[in-house]
Design a protein around this motif. Structure first.
Motif, PDB file in Angstrom:
ATOM      1  N   ALA A 280       0.823  -1.204   0.000  1.00 20.35           N
ATOM      2  CA  ALA A 280       0.000   0.000   0.000  1.00 20.35           C
ATOM      3  C   ALA A 280       0.856   1.253   0.000  1.00 20.35           C
ATOM      4  N   ALA A 281       0.305   2.319  -0.563  1.00 21.68           N
ATOM      5  CA  ALA A 281       0.926   3.646  -0.496  1.00 21.68           C
ATOM      6  C   ALA A 281       0.167   4.462   0.542  1.00 21.68           C
ATOM      7  N   VAL A 282       0.865   5.345   1.240  1.00 22.42           N
ATOM      8  CA  VAL A 282       0.251   6.141   2.293  1.00 22.42           C
ATOM      9  C   VAL A 282       0.595   7.616   2.083  1.00 22.42           C
ATOM     10  N   THR A 283      -0.012   8.449   2.899  1.00 24.51           N
ATOM     11  CA  THR A 283       0.382   9.850   2.965  1.00 24.51           C
ATOM     12  C   THR A 283       1.222  10.044   4.214  1.00 24.51           C
ATOM     13  N   VAL A 284       2.433  10.526   4.040  1.00 27.95           N
ATOM     14  CA  VAL A 284       3.346  10.776   5.155  1.00 27.95           C
ATOM     15  C   VAL A 284       3.165  12.221   5.599  1.00 27.95           C
ATOM     16  N   HIS A 285       2.877  12.410   6.876  1.00 29.49           N
ATOM     17  CA  HIS A 285       2.671  13.755   7.416  1.00 29.49           C
ATOM     18  C   HIS A 285       3.895  14.197   8.210  1.00 29.49           C
ATOM     19  N   ALA A 286       4.293  15.443   8.039  1.00 28.60           N
ATOM     20  CA  ALA A 286       5.330  16.053   8.871  1.00 28.60           C
ATOM     21  C   ALA A 286       4.679  17.183   9.654  1.00 28.60           C
ATOM     22  N   LEU A 287       4.577  17.011  10.962  1.00 29.37           N
ATOM     23  CA  LEU A 287       4.028  18.023  11.855  1.00 29.37           C
ATOM     24  C   LEU A 287       5.209  18.665  12.563  1.00 29.37           C
ATOM     25  N   MET A 288       5.459  19.951  12.284  1.00 28.71           N
ATOM     26  CA  MET A 288       6.698  20.593  12.719  1.00 28.71           C
ATOM     27  C   MET A 288       6.435  21.811  13.598  1.00 28.71           C
ATOM     28  N   ASP A 289       7.289  21.957  14.592  1.00 28.12           N
ATOM     29  CA  ASP A 289       7.212  23.070  15.535  1.00 28.12           C
ATOM     30  C   ASP A 289       8.251  24.114  15.143  1.00 28.12           C
ATOM     31  N   PHE A 290       7.783  25.267  14.666  1.00 27.82           N
ATOM     32  CA  PHE A 290       8.686  26.355  14.308  1.00 27.82           C
ATOM     33  C   PHE A 290       8.427  27.571  15.194  1.00 27.82           C
TER      34      PHE A 290
ATOM     35  N   ALA B 132       3.516  23.166   9.461  1.00 25.15           N
ATOM     36  CA  ALA B 132       4.518  23.778  10.330  1.00 25.15           C
ATOM     37  C   ALA B 132       3.858  24.880  11.153  1.00 25.15           C
ATOM     38  N   ALA B 133       3.952  24.752  12.476  1.00 28.06           N
ATOM     39  CA  ALA B 133       3.306  25.709  13.376  1.00 28.06           C
ATOM     40  C   ALA B 133       4.271  26.834  13.728  1.00 28.06           C
ATOM     41  N   ARG B 134       3.767  28.068  13.653  1.00 21.81           N
ATOM     42  CA  ARG B 134       4.529  29.237  14.090  1.00 21.81           C
ATOM     43  C   ARG B 134       3.762  29.939  15.198  1.00 21.81           C
ATOM     44  N   GLY B 135       4.478  30.697  16.003  1.00 19.68           N
ATOM     45  CA  GLY B 135       3.842  31.347  17.136  1.00 19.68           C
ATOM     46  C   GLY B 135       3.238  32.696  16.789  1.00 19.68           C
ATOM     47  N   GLY B 136       2.666  33.296  17.823  1.00 23.59           N
ATOM     48  CA  GLY B 136       2.067  34.612  17.638  1.00 23.59           C
ATOM     49  C   GLY B 136       0.872  34.577  16.713  1.00 23.59           C
ATOM     50  N   ASP B 137       0.744  35.629  15.899  1.00 27.27           N
ATOM     51  CA  ASP B 137      -0.378  35.720  14.966  1.00 27.27           C
ATOM     52  C   ASP B 137      -0.028  35.185  13.579  1.00 27.27           C
ATOM     53  N   LEU B 138       1.159  34.618  13.437  1.00 27.00           N
ATOM     54  CA  LEU B 138       1.565  34.112  12.128  1.00 27.00           C
ATOM     55  C   LEU B 138       0.816  32.833  11.792  1.00 27.00           C
ATOM     56  N   PRO B 139       0.284  32.737  10.580  1.00 27.30           N
ATOM     57  CA  PRO B 139      -0.450  31.524  10.207  1.00 27.30           C
ATOM     58  C   PRO B 139       0.514  30.360  10.016  1.00 27.30           C
ATOM     59  N   PRO B 140       0.047  29.141  10.205  1.00 27.40           N
ATOM     60  CA  PRO B 140       0.916  27.980   9.979  1.00 27.40           C
ATOM     61  C   PRO B 140       1.197  27.807   8.493  1.00 27.40           C
ATOM     62  N   LEU B 141       2.276  27.123   8.205  1.00 27.65           N
ATOM     63  CA  LEU B 141       2.601  26.778   6.829  1.00 27.65           C
ATOM     64  C   LEU B 141       1.986  25.415   6.536  1.00 27.65           C
ATOM     65  N   LEU B 142       1.091  25.375   5.584  1.00 23.16           N
ATOM     66  CA  LEU B 142       0.386  24.139   5.248  1.00 23.16           C
ATOM     67  C   LEU B 142       0.604  23.796   3.784  1.00 23.16           C
TER      68      LEU B 142
ATOM     69  N   PRO C 109      11.489  30.992  12.774  1.00 22.11           N
ATOM     70  CA  PRO C 109      10.748  30.645  13.992  1.00 22.11           C
ATOM     71  C   PRO C 109      10.393  31.897  14.787  1.00 22.11           C
ATOM     72  N   SER C 110       9.186  31.898  15.373  1.00 19.42           N
ATOM     73  CA  SER C 110       8.764  33.070  16.136  1.00 19.42           C
ATOM     74  C   SER C 110       7.653  32.681  17.104  1.00 19.42           C
ATOM     75  N   GLY C 111       7.566  33.432  18.218  1.00 21.94           N
ATOM     76  CA  GLY C 111       6.475  33.268  19.168  1.00 21.94           C
ATOM     77  C   GLY C 111       6.406  31.884  19.788  1.00 21.94           C
ATOM     78  N   GLN C 112       5.302  31.644  20.485  1.00 21.18           N
ATOM     79  CA  GLN C 112       5.027  30.348  21.074  1.00 21.18           C
ATOM     80  C   GLN C 112       3.973  29.647  20.221  1.00 21.18           C
ATOM     81  N   GLY C 113       4.346  28.519  19.648  1.00 20.47           N
ATOM     82  CA  GLY C 113       3.445  27.846  18.718  1.00 20.47           C
ATOM     83  C   GLY C 113       2.812  26.596  19.262  1.00 20.47           C
ATOM     84  N   ILE C 114       2.754  26.453  20.595  1.00 20.73           N
ATOM     85  CA  ILE C 114       2.230  25.222  21.179  1.00 20.73           C
ATOM     86  C   ILE C 114       0.762  25.028  20.832  1.00 20.73           C
ATOM     87  N   GLU C 115      -0.040  26.064  20.990  1.00 21.60           N
ATOM     88  CA  GLU C 115      -1.469  25.939  20.690  1.00 21.60           C
ATOM     89  C   GLU C 115      -1.694  25.631  19.218  1.00 21.60           C
ATOM     90  N   THR C 116      -0.935  26.320  18.353  1.00 16.67           N
ATOM     91  CA  THR C 116      -1.072  26.059  16.917  1.00 16.67           C
ATOM     92  C   THR C 116      -0.691  24.628  16.592  1.00 16.67           C
TER      93      THR C 116
END
Length: 290
Positions: A77-87, A125-135, A157-164
């Motif tokens: 089978a082929a799958v979709t590989v996801h990269a969830l990144m903290d920036f 990729a999650a970024r902090g503050g008001d910056l939108p994530p990179l999708l 990298p900027s801000g705290q991106g934990i919530e994002t």
């Protein structure tokens, strides 16, 4: 510029997978579907799987009830590989290493590995503050790895991106997927627990980016700039042996708390300290993700 030699070191990222995935397209991974494949899966009664071409004579002759059995094989089978990144900003805090560059390299390498094995690659990729994530949606084409690394290199990298980061984790499809979680994990244990809860049920490889220069400041004396890994804020203070020991102790306690959360979820992160030890990294990937 990314060289072919760099990405060649990471070809094992996708090739080493052992987990079973239910993919809708043919590929390189072990699949749950049964049919014409090269890897033997099991046997089943002919009545439920009517394929007389694959009758297993030995199994059939040994059946005390006279049931005719057929051999079944896994359909790759082929799958979709996801990269969830903290920036978030903490990634740019540097001591002895450059975790920002390491994250970009690993993101590109995961994309490269996915393409090599016929899989699609999705990036969040999650970024902090008001910056939108990179999708980036699931994609597969030649040069995706090089392009992904170059894109991440420009993502400051900027801000705290934990919530994002937790919001992005919640958006990964509920169906079991292969996910690389790349972060320095400079977050409270309860937040890490929440993140791992959202990713529970997925084949997950956490990659823990660490910097030994942030963990040990015992060799620094006099005026010293100390950076808070969680916020990226810097302050200048007079470094003294006592403070250095207390700081190192607090950092060790934070690492232990992080490791304890991973253990509670049955996860074993791949630790990358200052640089990538290719041999150790590939060996870690050879094990099945939890």
């Amino acid at each position: 510029m990314t060289t072919a030699a760099e990405f060649a070191l990471f070809d094992a990222i996708a090739y080493q997978l052992r987990a079973r995935f239910a993919g809708g397209r043919p590929g390189a991974h072990r699949g749950r579907q049964r049919g014409a494949g090269a890897r033997f899966a099991d046997t089943a009664p002919l009545l439920t799987h009517p394929d007389p071409r694959r009758i297993d004579l030995r199994r059939s002759l040994r059946d005390p009830f006279g049931t005719i059995h057929v051999r079944r094989f896994e359909v790759p089978a082929a799958v979709t590989v996801h990269a969830l990144m903290d920036f978030s900003a903490s990634l740019a805090v540097a001591g002895a290493g450059d975790r920002w560059a390491l994250a970009a390299l690993l993101g590109g390498a995961v994309a490269q590995g996915a393409v090599r094995t016929g899989d699609r690659f999705a990036l969040a990729a999650a970024r902090g503050g008001d910056l939108p994530p990179l999708l980036r949606p699931p994609l597969r084409y030649s040069g995706l790895g090089v392009e992904t690394r170059a894109l991440l290199d420009t993502l400051e990298p900027s801000g705290q991106g934990i919530e994002t980061l937790t919001e992005l984790a919640a958006e990964i499809p509920a169906r079991r997927t292969l996910t690389f979680l790349i972060s320095d994990f400079e977050m409270p244990p309860e937040m890490l627990s929440r993140l791992l809860t959202l990713l529970d049920g997925h084949a997950l490889w956490p990659i823990w980016l660490r910097d030994s220069g942030l963990d040990d400041v015992s060799g620094r004396f006099g005026l010293c700039d100390i950076l808070d890994p969680e916020t990226g804020a810097a302050r200048t203070l007079l470094m003294r042996p006592g403070y250095a020991r207390a700081y190192a102790r607090r950092r060790a306690e934070c690492r232990a708390a992080t490791a304890e959360v991973f253990a509670a979820f049955g996860r074993r992160p791949i630790e990358v300290v200052d640089r990538i030890d290719t041999e150790a990294f590939v060996a870690a990937l050879a094990t099945e993700p939890a």
